[in-house]
Write an enzyme that holds these catalytic residues in place. Structure first.
Site, PDB file in Angstrom:
ATOM      1  N   ARG A  49       0.864  -1.167   0.000  1.00  0.00           N
ATOM      2  CA  ARG A  49       0.000   0.000   0.000  1.00  0.00           C
ATOM      3  C   ARG A  49       0.907   1.225   0.000  1.00  0.00           C
ATOM      4  O   ARG A  49       2.037   1.170   0.462  1.00  0.00           O
ATOM      5  CB  ARG A  49      -0.902   0.000   1.227  1.00  0.00           C
ATOM      6  CG  ARG A  49      -1.807  -1.235   1.332  1.00  0.00           C
ATOM      7  CD  ARG A  49      -2.588  -1.228   2.634  1.00  0.00           C
ATOM      8  NE  ARG A  49      -3.513  -2.364   2.713  1.00  0.00           N
ATOM      9  CZ  ARG A  49      -3.207  -3.553   3.235  1.00  0.00           C
ATOM     10  NH1 ARG A  49      -1.970  -3.760   3.707  1.00  0.00           N
ATOM     11  NH2 ARG A  49      -4.090  -4.518   3.278  1.00  0.00           N
ATOM     12  N   LYS A  76      -2.650  -1.118   7.120  1.00  0.00           N
ATOM     13  CA  LYS A  76      -4.096  -0.944   7.248  1.00  0.00           C
ATOM     14  C   LYS A  76      -4.732  -2.047   8.071  1.00  0.00           C
ATOM     15  O   LYS A  76      -5.664  -1.799   8.834  1.00  0.00           O
ATOM     16  CB  LYS A  76      -4.705  -0.896   5.837  1.00  0.00           C
ATOM     17  CG  LYS A  76      -6.207  -0.739   5.784  1.00  0.00           C
ATOM     18  CD  LYS A  76      -6.671  -0.714   4.340  1.00  0.00           C
ATOM     19  CE  LYS A  76      -8.186  -0.623   4.251  1.00  0.00           C
ATOM     20  NZ  LYS A  76      -8.643  -0.628   2.831  1.00  0.00           N
ATOM     21  N   HIS A 160      -2.935   2.044  -5.882  1.00  0.00           N
ATOM     22  CA  HIS A 160      -3.498   0.745  -5.513  1.00  0.00           C
ATOM     23  C   HIS A 160      -3.504  -0.222  -6.686  1.00  0.00           C
ATOM     24  O   HIS A 160      -3.546  -1.437  -6.497  1.00  0.00           O
ATOM     25  CB  HIS A 160      -4.925   0.919  -4.983  1.00  0.00           C
ATOM     26  CG  HIS A 160      -5.497  -0.333  -4.380  1.00  0.00           C
ATOM     27  ND1 HIS A 160      -5.045  -0.861  -3.188  1.00  0.00           N
ATOM     28  CD2 HIS A 160      -6.460  -1.181  -4.822  1.00  0.00           C
ATOM     29  CE1 HIS A 160      -5.711  -1.965  -2.907  1.00  0.00           C
ATOM     30  NE2 HIS A 160      -6.573  -2.187  -3.883  1.00  0.00           N
ATOM     31  N   ARG A 163      -0.772  -2.825  -6.432  1.00  0.00           N
ATOM     32  CA  ARG A 163      -1.115  -3.934  -5.528  1.00  0.00           C
ATOM     33  C   ARG A 163      -2.125  -4.865  -6.192  1.00  0.00           C
ATOM     34  O   ARG A 163      -1.982  -6.087  -6.157  1.00  0.00           O
ATOM     35  CB  ARG A 163      -1.667  -3.362  -4.228  1.00  0.00           C
ATOM     36  CG  ARG A 163      -2.015  -4.368  -3.139  1.00  0.00           C
ATOM     37  CD  ARG A 163      -2.307  -3.624  -1.846  1.00  0.00           C
ATOM     38  NE  ARG A 163      -3.021  -4.428  -0.878  1.00  0.00           N
ATOM     39  CZ  ARG A 163      -2.458  -5.289  -0.032  1.00  0.00           C
ATOM     40  NH1 ARG A 163      -1.143  -5.467  -0.049  1.00  0.00           N
ATOM     41  NH2 ARG A 163      -3.173  -5.978   0.827  1.00  0.00           N
ATOM     42  N   HIS A 186      -3.362  -9.924   2.939  1.00  0.00           N
ATOM     43  CA  HIS A 186      -4.825  -9.813   2.991  1.00  0.00           C
ATOM     44  C   HIS A 186      -5.348 -10.734   4.091  1.00  0.00           C
ATOM     45  O   HIS A 186      -4.930 -11.888   4.186  1.00  0.00           O
ATOM     46  CB  HIS A 186      -5.455 -10.240   1.661  1.00  0.00           C
ATOM     47  CG  HIS A 186      -5.510  -9.164   0.643  1.00  0.00           C
ATOM     48  ND1 HIS A 186      -4.713  -9.138  -0.492  1.00  0.00           N
ATOM     49  CD2 HIS A 186      -6.277  -8.042   0.567  1.00  0.00           C
ATOM     50  CE1 HIS A 186      -4.988  -8.077  -1.216  1.00  0.00           C
ATOM     51  NE2 HIS A 186      -5.931  -7.392  -0.592  1.00  0.00           N
ATOM     52  N   TYR A 195     -10.032  -9.319  -6.893  1.00  0.00           N
ATOM     53  CA  TYR A 195      -9.164  -9.064  -8.036  1.00  0.00           C
ATOM     54  C   TYR A 195      -9.205 -10.249  -8.997  1.00  0.00           C
ATOM     55  O   TYR A 195      -9.175 -10.077 -10.211  1.00  0.00           O
ATOM     56  CB  TYR A 195      -7.728  -8.854  -7.577  1.00  0.00           C
ATOM     57  CG  TYR A 195      -7.563  -7.755  -6.559  1.00  0.00           C
ATOM     58  CD1 TYR A 195      -7.947  -6.449  -6.837  1.00  0.00           C
ATOM     59  CD2 TYR A 195      -7.011  -8.027  -5.314  1.00  0.00           C
ATOM     60  CE1 TYR A 195      -7.785  -5.443  -5.903  1.00  0.00           C
ATOM     61  CE2 TYR A 195      -6.841  -7.017  -4.372  1.00  0.00           C
ATOM     62  CZ  TYR A 195      -7.233  -5.735  -4.678  1.00  0.00           C
ATOM     63  OH  TYR A 195      -7.077  -4.745  -3.752  1.00  0.00           O
TER      64      TYR A 195
END
Length: 212
Positions: A49, A76, A160, A163, A186, A195
């Site tokens: 990120r 995050k 982003h 990523r 994640h 994705y």
């Protein structure tokens, strides 16, 4: 209200390895160019990120025979600050190797401690403070324009996208879900597979089996 005024959600365009190569090629060999090459390659290969990228210090990098390890102090999904390590091996080609790019930037900028990614002014002087996260967006927008990479109104070019592009590319290359999640950190398989579902629209759509 949703039926009358609703719009599809905007998602970052997933930047592929081919896009990353174009971005790197668009960077010159001056100080800003060396920084941006390292920035793009480390962000993409590390699936970072932008807040994680600008938060990196020299002290967070461990050089290894295989490449390097990055210590992500806080992210995050890591509110407690437990930290996580991300391993980046040497690339196949020197021009797109994140390890070589980062070493070159640090050596040329004479950075031995503190923030890795810093402001470079118009005269090529490297400042001492770290970049703001929004600076990553501005740098990517500039380099994408030079590389003639454009998104759409619904899938714009954003940090982003690097990523998202890592996940997309890894999935296309057959990397298992658990390995991708281990690298991207994640916590939700559903989020990561978001994705993957977008990738399948192009690679596994039943429309491609109609014999048209």
């Amino acid at each position: 209200m949703a039926r009358l005024h609703g719009e599809p959600p905007r998602r970052s365009a997933a930047l592929t390895t081919g896009d990353i190569k174009k971005l790197v090629a668009a960077c010159s060999d001056d100080m800003a160019g060396l920084r941006d090459q390292a920035l793009v390659l480390v962000c993409f290969a590390g699936a970072l990120r932008r807040s994680e990228l600008v938060g990196l210090d020299v002290e967070h990098v461990t050089w290894t025979p295989e490449g390097m390890r990055l210590l992500i102090i806080r992210s995050k999904t890591d509110k407690e600050g437990a930290g996580a390590e991300v391993g980046l091996p040497h690339g196949r080609f020197s021009q797109t190797c994140p390890v070589i790019a980062l070493k070159t930037w640090l050596e040329q900028a004479e950075i031995s401690s503190g923030p890795i990614f810093r402001k470079v002014d118009r005269w090529g002087s490297v400042h001492s403070g770290r970049l703001d996260p929004d600076a990553i967006r501005q740098i990517l927008k500039k380099r994408a324009g030079q590389a003639q990479i454009s998104g759409t109104i619904w899938e714009p070019i954003t940090p982003h996208g690097m990523r998202a592009g890592f996940v997309t590319t890894a999935y296309k290359n057959g990397v298992p879900d658990e390995e991708i999640m281990g690298h991207t950190r994640h916590r939700s398989l559903a989020t990561m597979r978001g994705y993957v579902r977008r990738t399948k629209l192009n690679t596994a759509s039943p429309a491609g089996k109609l014999g048209l």
